[in-house]
Design an enzyme around this catalytic site. Sequence first.
Site, PDB file in Angstrom:
ATOM      1  N   HIS A 186       0.684  -1.067   0.191  1.00 15.01           N
ATOM      2  CA  HIS A 186      -0.090   0.202   0.160  1.00 15.01           C
ATOM      3  C   HIS A 186       0.900   1.290  -0.196  1.00 15.01           C
ATOM      4  O   HIS A 186       0.327   2.603  -0.348  1.00 15.01           O
ATOM      5  CB  HIS A 186      -0.916   0.003   1.122  1.00 15.01           C
ATOM      6  CG  HIS A 186      -2.281  -0.998   1.030  1.00 15.01           C
ATOM      7  ND1 HIS A 186      -3.304  -0.571   1.035  1.00 15.01           N
ATOM      8  CD2 HIS A 186      -2.197  -2.240   0.385  1.00 15.01           C
ATOM      9  CE1 HIS A 186      -4.218  -1.578   0.890  1.00 15.01           C
ATOM     10  NE2 HIS A 186      -3.533  -2.668   0.052  1.00 15.01           N
TER      11      HIS A 186
ATOM     12  N   GLU B 240       6.639 -33.882  -0.624  1.00 12.40           N
ATOM     13  CA  GLU B 240       5.407 -33.544  -1.141  1.00 12.40           C
ATOM     14  C   GLU B 240       5.642 -32.844  -2.371  1.00 12.40           C
ATOM     15  O   GLU B 240       6.683 -32.309  -2.805  1.00 12.40           O
ATOM     16  CB  GLU B 240       4.754 -32.189  -0.215  1.00 12.40           C
ATOM     17  CG  GLU B 240       4.339 -32.954   1.172  1.00 12.40           C
ATOM     18  CD  GLU B 240       2.972 -33.667   1.130  1.00 12.40           C
ATOM     19  OE1 GLU B 240       3.116 -34.769   0.801  1.00 12.40           O
ATOM     20  OE2 GLU B 240       1.933 -33.074   1.539  1.00 12.40           O
TER      21      GLU B 240
END
Length: 407
Positions: free
Chosen positions: A216, A288
């Site tokens: 931001h 994984e």
Amino acid sequence: MSTYTPPQWNNKYVSWFDKRLPAITLMHKHLIVYPTPRNINYWWCFGVASAMALVIMLLTGIFLAMYYVADTRLAFDSVERIMRDVNYGWLLRYLHMNGASLFFILVYIHMFRGLYFGSFKAPREVLWWIGVTILFLMIMTAFMGYVLPWGNMSFWGATVITSLATAIPGIGQPLVEWIWGAHSVDQPTLNRFFAWHYLFPIIIAALAFVHMWALHEVKSGNPLGIDIKGPRDTIPFHPYHTVKDLYFLTIVLIFFSYFVFFSPNFFAEADNYVPANPLLTPPHIVPEWYFLPFYAILRAVDSKLGGVLLMLASILVLYIMPYLDRSPVRSGSFRPLFRWAFWIFVADCLFLGWLGAQLAEEPYITLIRIATVIYFAYFFVVLPLLNKYEKPDPLPDSISEPVTSRA
Ligand code: HEM
């Protein structure tokens, strides 16, 4: 740079509270009127989707921890008990298990979006570095989480990966025993992995806020990769992006639900449904799917230390992206040669992932070596050469120009 003027709140309670703690003004500034480039597309929805995945992981993780027992004699059974006896325990566990895959899919796409559109370039370097740090912590967290069910793959995965530290000359062995808290992966290891697996996501969540803070400050990039030149180039975050993000999140949740409800073990490994057994090494130890490209790079060289260093380098290189790709044009859409290089790089990462799941034998070893050379060549040879020799296409004058010039 900000021209924001806080509104006057009509409700006297809101106004009273906001004068003492301007939380409502803060949300108004960052979630309602926050100016976003009017041309950002669905690739810019993966950040918010990653945040959603993080929230799913935190919430389901907290509830799982209420039933999980970090004791090597009970851990496996406690997970089975969650699946069978705890009300909606199966749902909590399947959301958490598949949530990890979802989180990595979304974050990887989010990162590759950044690599394509040059989101790491000035003034977004710090934002990018925070992102890479989040990725690093995610990898650590997922690795430790996988150990907790104390299946056979948990045990052997933990043994193989932690033992990599023994490759460090001199301090390797004491270091790995310090990590284990024992002479092998055992009860103290499980205890500390559970503690860290709980701690790290909290750090990730805190870093995600800092990531947003940095975003931001410098504002979102956009597919054209050019700066915001004035109010014509932006639209407020609400309702435009709130609605678009909600739509995108719904699609992601539908995709996710398919796996959770219809194929919950799609990403799982059968060996992890067998309790940990230090006397029975699984024939093929695979991590994984989200670790596979790194696992392939680890096996690219014969030396253990060399493999560990290469694997670390394959992640750390992301930190120096702002210095490797120095083309003044951010977006790949205006860089014809870069586009080729980028898609070859993406294909190479996918190929490395596939190779990571293969046995450590020929021809895979040679292919891993070639793919690893391509991986590093992209960063250290191709990008610097493109900086020098590529002639980018002309850029539009402003974000609104390609639209307004058609009218
Ligand atoms: C917990 C994980 C993460 C969350 C929740 C998250 C969240 C977000 C959100 C909401 C945005 C704004 C929307 C968007 O551009 O998609 C964003 C932007 C960005 N993120 Fe992340 N992010 C995460 C991880 C990462 C990682 C791993 C990287 C890079 C290694 C990264 C790099 C960036 C960059 C460079 C931007 C600015 C893009 C632009 O405006 O052009 N983020 N992030």
